[in-house]
Scaffold this motif. Structure first.
Motif, short mmCIF file in Angstrom:
data_model
loop_
_atom_site.label_atom_id
_atom_site.label_comp_id
_atom_site.label_asym_id
_atom_site.label_seq_id
_atom_site.Cartn_x
_atom_site.Cartn_y
_atom_site.Cartn_z
N ILE A 109 -4.10 16.86 14.95
CA ILE A 109 -4.32 17.07 16.38
C ILE A 109 -5.03 18.41 16.57
N SER A 110 -6.10 18.40 17.35
CA SER A 110 -6.79 19.66 17.65
C SER A 110 -5.85 20.61 18.37
N GLY A 111 -5.87 21.88 17.95
CA GLY A 111 -5.03 22.90 18.55
C GLY A 111 -3.63 22.97 17.99
N GLU A 112 -3.29 22.11 17.02
CA GLU A 112 -1.93 22.08 16.50
C GLU A 112 -1.57 23.38 15.78
N THR A 113 -0.33 23.80 15.95
CA THR A 113 0.21 24.97 15.26
C THR A 113 1.27 24.52 14.27
N THR A 114 1.74 25.46 13.46
CA THR A 114 2.80 25.09 12.52
C THR A 114 4.09 24.74 13.24
N ALA A 115 4.37 25.39 14.38
CA ALA A 115 5.58 25.06 15.15
C ALA A 115 5.48 23.65 15.72
N GLY A 116 4.31 23.31 16.28
CA GLY A 116 4.11 21.96 16.80
C GLY A 116 4.16 20.93 15.70
N GLY A 117 3.57 21.24 14.56
CA GLY A 117 3.61 20.33 13.44
C GLY A 117 5.03 20.09 12.95
N LEU A 118 5.83 21.14 12.92
CA LEU A 118 7.21 21.00 12.45
C LEU A 118 8.00 20.08 13.37
N ARG A 119 7.70 20.10 14.67
CA ARG A 119 8.39 19.20 15.60
C ARG A 119 7.97 17.75 15.38
N ARG A 120 6.71 17.52 15.03
CA ARG A 120 6.21 16.15 14.92
C ARG A 120 6.46 15.51 13.56
N LEU A 121 6.54 16.32 12.52
CA LEU A 121 6.53 15.78 11.16
C LEU A 121 7.69 14.85 10.83
N PRO A 160 0.82 -1.22 0.00
CA PRO A 160 0.00 0.00 0.00
C PRO A 160 0.84 1.26 0.00
N ARG A 161 0.28 2.31 -0.52
CA ARG A 161 0.87 3.64 -0.44
C ARG A 161 0.16 4.39 0.68
N THR A 162 0.89 5.31 1.29
CA THR A 162 0.32 6.04 2.42
C THR A 162 0.04 7.49 2.03
N LEU A 163 -1.14 7.95 2.37
CA LEU A 163 -1.51 9.36 2.25
C LEU A 163 -1.64 9.88 3.68
N LEU A 164 -0.78 10.82 4.03
CA LEU A 164 -0.73 11.35 5.39
C LEU A 164 -1.46 12.69 5.45
N VAL A 165 -2.51 12.76 6.26
CA VAL A 165 -3.21 14.02 6.50
C VAL A 165 -2.67 14.60 7.80
N PHE A 166 -2.11 15.80 7.70
CA PHE A 166 -1.39 16.40 8.83
C PHE A 166 -1.98 17.77 9.09
N GLY A 167 -2.92 17.82 10.05
CA GLY A 167 -3.63 19.07 10.26
C GLY A 167 -3.98 19.33 11.71
N ASP A 168 -4.96 20.21 11.89
CA ASP A 168 -5.41 20.59 13.23
C ASP A 168 -6.83 20.09 13.44
N SER A 169 -7.61 20.80 14.25
CA SER A 169 -8.95 20.33 14.61
C SER A 169 -9.89 20.18 13.42
N ILE A 170 -9.67 20.95 12.36
CA ILE A 170 -10.53 20.84 11.18
C ILE A 170 -10.43 19.44 10.58
#
Length: 210
Positions: A74-86, A30-40
């Motif tokens: 993740i609800s409440g995620e910011t771009t800074a938090g996303g950059l740490r997790r990605l 399988p191929r993976t499609l990663l959705v990386f966002g906030d509460s929306i």
């Protein structure tokens, strides 16, 4: 001559048979499609099965069965938090496509648009360097943040896309954000009834890169 040919033929047949065993397994990967966002994208205020990402997964099961959708929002995620997790997520899932839906929480907190752009651009570049195509989902904020800030935030997404080679979709809350019946009481998050429209707004751009 026959004594020489028989071992060669046996070897060739063995190699051919081994390829028959390997090829179906490879095709089934399988191929993976990663959705990386906030509460929306995290289905805030409803069950995860009602969210637009779950609806996307159901849709791709029929049209693109080789894709598996992973929702790392993740609800409440910011771009800074996303950059740490990605980086960890890119290494773990090795996605073919990254759908990046971040920036709204930064803007609602009045973060400098320069930092928002830098974080989005870095995440887009990291994804592309990992071999993934990137779909950037633009966000909008209420006009009470001032015309200058609102305009700078809106312009961040096409600027990041141009600088990093990412694809963009239309505003995913188009036709939703201005309809009270499709928004939760906070005026920020779409209702469960709006999730199909969210998917409809995103899907054409996503299908172009799958």
């Amino acid at each position: 001559m026959q004594q020489f040919l028989f071992p060669v033929l046996r070897t060739a047949l063995a190699i051919g048979f081994s390829w028959l065993l390997v090829l179906p397994a490879t095709a089934a990967q399988p191929r993976t499609l990663l959705v990386f966002g906030d509460s929306i994208s995290a289905a805030y205020g409803m069950s995860s099965e009602q969210g637009w990402v779950a609806l996307l997964s159901e849709r791709l099961e029929a049209s693109h069965p080789d894709y598996t959708v992973v929702n790392a929002s993740i609800s409440g995620e910011t771009t800074a938090g996303g950059l740490r997790r990605l980086p960890d997520l890119l290494q773990r899932y090795e996605p073919e496509v990254v759908v990046l839906e971040l920036g709204g929480n930064d803007a609602l907190r009045g973060y400098p648009t320069r930092l928002i752009r830098e974080n989005l651009a870095t995440m887009s570049r990291l994804s592309r360097e990992a071999g993934a195509k990137v779909l950037l989902l633009p966000m909008e904020i209420p006009p009470n943040y001032g015309a200058r800030y609102t305009r700078a935030f809106r312009e961040s997404f096409p600027l990041v896309a141009k600088a990093t080679g990412a694809h963009t979709a239309p505003f995913m809350l188009e036709g939703i954000a201005t309809r009270d019946e499709l928004m939760q009481d906070d005026g920020i998050h779409p209702t469960a009834a709006a999730q199909q429209q969210l998917l409809d707004n995103v899907l054409p751009s996503l299908l172009e890169i799958l």
